[in-house]
Design a protein around this motif. Structure first.
Motif, PDB file in Angstrom:
ATOM      1  N   GLY A  18       0.794  -1.219   0.000  1.00 21.39           N
ATOM      2  CA  GLY A  18       0.000   0.000   0.000  1.00 21.39           C
ATOM      3  C   GLY A  18       0.829   1.273   0.000  1.00 21.39           C
ATOM      4  O   GLY A  18       0.329   2.340  -0.309  1.00 21.39           O
ATOM      5  N   TRP A  19       2.093   1.160   0.359  1.00 18.54           N
ATOM      6  CA  TRP A  19       2.996   2.309   0.350  1.00 18.54           C
ATOM      7  C   TRP A  19       3.669   2.399  -1.009  1.00 18.54           C
ATOM      8  O   TRP A  19       3.970   1.390  -1.631  1.00 18.54           O
ATOM      9  N   ARG A  28       0.961   6.851   1.468  1.00 21.46           N
ATOM     10  CA  ARG A  28      -0.060   5.799   1.612  1.00 21.46           C
ATOM     11  C   ARG A  28      -1.374   6.461   1.965  1.00 21.46           C
ATOM     12  O   ARG A  28      -1.417   7.467   2.663  1.00 21.46           O
TER      13      ARG A  28
END
Length: 96
Positions: A18-19, A28
């Motif tokens: 997700g980052w 994020r």
């Protein structure tokens, strides 16, 4: 404190789903069930963030919290940013 290379950032982000990298920062977006849960995340994160003395750029709109991490004094992403991203992941997991 030295900044990470793009390759080092990419390697560090492999363990942070997700980052992503955005310029001289990692970013994020977290989405929660509602506004209250998003604020709960921010409040729970405040203690560890303060202990690290490394404060994120973050914004909240309803159920979403957008985060941008960069070590401004070093001019880019450092180990402190990766460490804080890991802390935020743990906190988000406790709120979800």
């Amino acid at each position: 404190m030295s900044t990470f290379t793009d390759a080092q950032i990419e390697e560090a982000l492999e363990s942070l789903p997700g980052w992503s990298q955005e310029g001289e920062a990692i970013v994020r977006t977290y989405e929660f069930a509602d506004f209250r849960a998003a604020l709960d995340f921010m409040n729970r994160a405040a203690g560890p963030v303060e202990e690290m003395d490394h404060h994120p750029e973050w914004t909240n709109v309803y159920n979403r919290v957008d985060i941008r991490l960069s070590s401004h004094d070093a001019g880019g992403v450092t180990g402190r940013d990766i460490q804080l991203a890991n802390v935020l992941e743990r906190v988000a997991g406790a709120v979800a």
